[in-house]
Write a protein that holds these residues in place. Sequence first.
Motif, PDB file in Angstrom:
ATOM      1  N   LEU A 127       0.756  -0.992  -0.067  1.00  0.00           N
ATOM      2  CA  LEU A 127       0.041  -0.037   0.011  1.00  0.00           C
ATOM      3  C   LEU A 127       0.862   1.431  -0.087  1.00  0.00           C
ATOM      4  CD1 LEU A 127      -2.889  -0.932   2.424  1.00  0.00           C
ATOM      5  CD2 LEU A 127      -2.831  -1.153  -0.148  1.00  0.00           C
ATOM      6  N   ASP A 128       1.891   0.999   0.736  1.00  0.00           N
ATOM      7  CA  ASP A 128       2.865   2.419   0.672  1.00  0.00           C
ATOM      8  C   ASP A 128       3.244   2.626  -0.762  1.00  0.00           C
ATOM      9  OD1 ASP A 128       2.704   2.622   3.494  1.00  0.00           O
ATOM     10  OD2 ASP A 128       4.482   1.721   3.682  1.00  0.00           O
ATOM     11  N   PHE A 130       1.756   1.582  -3.542  1.00  0.00           N
ATOM     12  CA  PHE A 130       0.714   1.861  -4.237  1.00  0.00           C
ATOM     13  C   PHE A 130       0.332   3.698  -3.989  1.00  0.00           C
ATOM     14  CE2 PHE A 130      -4.004   2.024  -4.560  1.00  0.00           C
ATOM     15  CZ  PHE A 130      -3.981   1.995  -6.208  1.00  0.00           C
ATOM     16  N   VAL A 131       0.661   4.166  -2.970  1.00  0.00           N
ATOM     17  CA  VAL A 131       0.533   5.676  -2.891  1.00  0.00           C
ATOM     18  C   VAL A 131       1.585   6.277  -3.639  1.00  0.00           C
ATOM     19  CG1 VAL A 131       0.569   7.352  -1.121  1.00  0.00           C
ATOM     20  CG2 VAL A 131      -0.683   5.408  -0.563  1.00  0.00           C
ATOM     21  N   GLU A 132       2.712   5.828  -3.616  1.00  0.00           N
ATOM     22  CA  GLU A 132       3.958   6.518  -4.399  1.00  0.00           C
ATOM     23  C   GLU A 132       3.476   6.247  -5.938  1.00  0.00           C
ATOM     24  OE1 GLU A 132       7.916   5.774  -3.920  1.00  0.00           O
ATOM     25  OE2 GLU A 132       7.781   6.223  -1.507  1.00  0.00           O
ATOM     26  N   ALA A 133       2.788   5.212  -6.272  1.00  0.00           N
ATOM     27  CA  ALA A 133       2.694   5.019  -7.785  1.00  0.00           C
ATOM     28  C   ALA A 133       1.441   5.969  -8.120  1.00  0.00           C
ATOM     29  CB  ALA A 133       2.241   3.591  -7.953  1.00  0.00           C
ATOM     30  N   LEU A 134       0.522   6.250  -7.340  1.00  0.00           N
ATOM     31  CA  LEU A 134      -0.442   7.114  -7.720  1.00  0.00           C
ATOM     32  C   LEU A 134      -0.044   8.617  -7.857  1.00  0.00           C
ATOM     33  CD1 LEU A 134      -3.357   5.773  -5.064  1.00  0.00           C
ATOM     34  CD2 LEU A 134      -3.324   5.808  -7.646  1.00  0.00           C
ATOM     35  N   ARG A 135       0.980   9.038  -6.965  1.00  0.00           N
ATOM     36  CA  ARG A 135       1.484  10.184  -7.114  1.00  0.00           C
ATOM     37  C   ARG A 135       2.228  10.286  -8.575  1.00  0.00           C
ATOM     38  NH1 ARG A 135       5.264  11.114  -2.131  1.00  0.00           N
ATOM     39  NH2 ARG A 135       5.683  13.014  -3.215  1.00  0.00           N
ATOM     40  N   VAL A 136       2.899   9.307  -8.775  1.00  0.00           N
ATOM     41  CA  VAL A 136       3.601   9.225 -10.316  1.00  0.00           C
ATOM     42  C   VAL A 136       2.631   9.356 -11.342  1.00  0.00           C
ATOM     43  CG1 VAL A 136       5.066   7.650 -11.709  1.00  0.00           C
ATOM     44  CG2 VAL A 136       5.650   7.842  -9.328  1.00  0.00           C
ATOM     45  N   LEU A 137       1.580   8.729 -11.180  1.00  0.00           N
ATOM     46  CA  LEU A 137       0.531   8.543 -12.600  1.00  0.00           C
ATOM     47  C   LEU A 137       0.017  10.033 -12.476  1.00  0.00           C
ATOM     48  CD1 LEU A 137      -1.241   5.168 -11.701  1.00  0.00           C
ATOM     49  CD2 LEU A 137       0.158   5.742 -13.623  1.00  0.00           C
ATOM     50  N   ARG A 138      -0.576  10.496 -11.374  1.00  0.00           N
ATOM     51  CA  ARG A 138      -1.202  11.860 -11.386  1.00  0.00           C
ATOM     52  C   ARG A 138      -0.187  13.013 -11.907  1.00  0.00           C
ATOM     53  NH1 ARG A 138      -6.504  12.258 -11.186  1.00  0.00           N
ATOM     54  NH2 ARG A 138      -6.960  11.413  -9.376  1.00  0.00           N
ATOM     55  N   GLY A 139       0.909  12.868 -11.420  1.00  0.00           N
ATOM     56  CA  GLY A 139       2.057  13.937 -11.775  1.00  0.00           C
ATOM     57  C   GLY A 139       2.285  13.898 -13.083  1.00  0.00           C
ATOM     58  N   LEU A 140       2.618  12.550 -13.793  1.00  0.00           N
ATOM     59  CA  LEU A 140       2.681  12.578 -15.206  1.00  0.00           C
ATOM     60  C   LEU A 140       1.801  12.770 -16.212  1.00  0.00           C
ATOM     61  CD1 LEU A 140       4.993   9.350 -15.088  1.00  0.00           C
ATOM     62  CD2 LEU A 140       5.731  11.447 -15.647  1.00  0.00           C
ATOM     63  N   LEU A 141       0.413  12.576 -15.808  1.00  0.00           N
ATOM     64  CA  LEU A 141      -0.603  12.604 -16.332  1.00  0.00           C
ATOM     65  C   LEU A 141      -1.157  14.218 -16.658  1.00  0.00           C
ATOM     66  CD1 LEU A 141      -2.700   9.296 -15.750  1.00  0.00           C
ATOM     67  CD2 LEU A 141      -1.460   9.926 -17.830  1.00  0.00           C
ATOM     68  N   THR A 142      -0.637  15.023 -15.443  1.00  0.00           N
ATOM     69  CA  THR A 142      -1.263  16.203 -15.403  1.00  0.00           C
ATOM     70  C   THR A 142      -0.247  17.406 -15.344  1.00  0.00           C
ATOM     71  OG1 THR A 142      -1.148  16.330 -13.040  1.00  0.00           O
ATOM     72  CG2 THR A 142      -3.231  15.447 -14.272  1.00  0.00           C
ATOM     73  N   GLU A 151      10.693   6.385  -1.848  1.00  0.00           N
ATOM     74  CA  GLU A 151      11.259   5.007  -1.348  1.00  0.00           C
ATOM     75  C   GLU A 151      11.306   3.924  -2.683  1.00  0.00           C
ATOM     76  OE1 GLU A 151      10.803   1.860   2.387  1.00  0.00           O
ATOM     77  OE2 GLU A 151       9.622   3.582   2.233  1.00  0.00           O
ATOM     78  N   TYR A 152      10.080   4.092  -3.479  1.00  0.00           N
ATOM     79  CA  TYR A 152       9.889   3.022  -4.438  1.00  0.00           C
ATOM     80  C   TYR A 152      10.319   3.469  -5.878  1.00  0.00           C
ATOM     81  CZ  TYR A 152       7.800   0.818  -0.230  1.00  0.00           C
ATOM     82  OH  TYR A 152       7.556   0.166   0.890  1.00  0.00           O
ATOM     83  N   TYR A 153       9.862   4.591  -5.870  1.00  0.00           N
ATOM     84  CA  TYR A 153       9.934   5.274  -7.556  1.00  0.00           C
ATOM     85  C   TYR A 153      10.833   6.404  -7.254  1.00  0.00           C
ATOM     86  CZ  TYR A 153       6.108   1.818  -7.988  1.00  0.00           C
ATOM     87  OH  TYR A 153       5.210   1.030  -8.213  1.00  0.00           O
TER      88      TYR A 153
END
Length: 293
Positions: A127-128, A130-142, A151-153
């Motif tokens: 889940l930790d 996953f939260v980082e992944a959501l930040r990556v997705l939202r950033g790159l898409l907008t 920590e992960y990306y």
Amino acid sequence: MRLSIWPGAGQPYGELVAAARHAGETGWDGVYVADHFMPNAGGVRLPDDPVLECGSLLAALGALVPRVRIGALVYGITYRHPAVLANMAATVDHITDGRFILGVGAGWQVNEHEQYGIELPPVKQRLDRFVEALRVLRGLLTQPTTTLDGEYYQLTDAYCEPKPVQDPLPILIGGSGEKRMLRIVAEHADAWNTWGRPDLIAHKMAVLDGHCAAVGRDPRSILRSAQALTVVDGPLPENMPMPVIGGSPGALADTIAQYRAIGLDELIVPDGFLGTGADRLKAMDTILGIVRG
């Protein structure tokens, strides 16, 4: 209430396309595909259980099927790097001219991770990440560029072009954990999805509303969708791990009315118990007639 079909990716490609096209031609609202590489079979890989790959299917359906929304239920972040996924999502949104829904989840199916040598971390770590992944997705898409030292990306002035047609492209989160996952939904999602009959969905929606209040989010800004295995006319299967509804058109109509009464925005129908060929199309027409009244 929106109505969408979920054709199983374990059927022949032509049959899956036929169901999706019928949905588009008759007034359904969406088509979803699951993101798995094999059935959930406890690590056993049988020769007669092929599964078509989700990302390729979504691109094909987006090109072949007009009008309806196209989405994933849901891309697993454990095997989909979010930067790569952002580019995939933006491309499919262009293919569909702005009809794509980016469904994502934290990952869960053990056998596909074991067979492919992909790490499936403990739930908290998953889940930790996953939260980082959501930040990556939202950033790159907008955003024009995205930098993240997580920590992960780790991204440095990263870009994703072209941006999606939709601004913003909706992100759907699939999950039901009440303490952490629904909090993540409240903080990050445009839409939420889980399995359940109306009573369970009503409970989960109330929990989600509580998380929205805690983070200062209008709960009405999150679209809520749910699914259950659906039988139009016949005996309900016993000892199923997933929820099942229907059994007769009348019983199905009663349950659909309950979904509508609790404020569900979208009912998604898996096609596993709808039959094949003409029988499936007839069952789809029956369900559509019930929902549209």
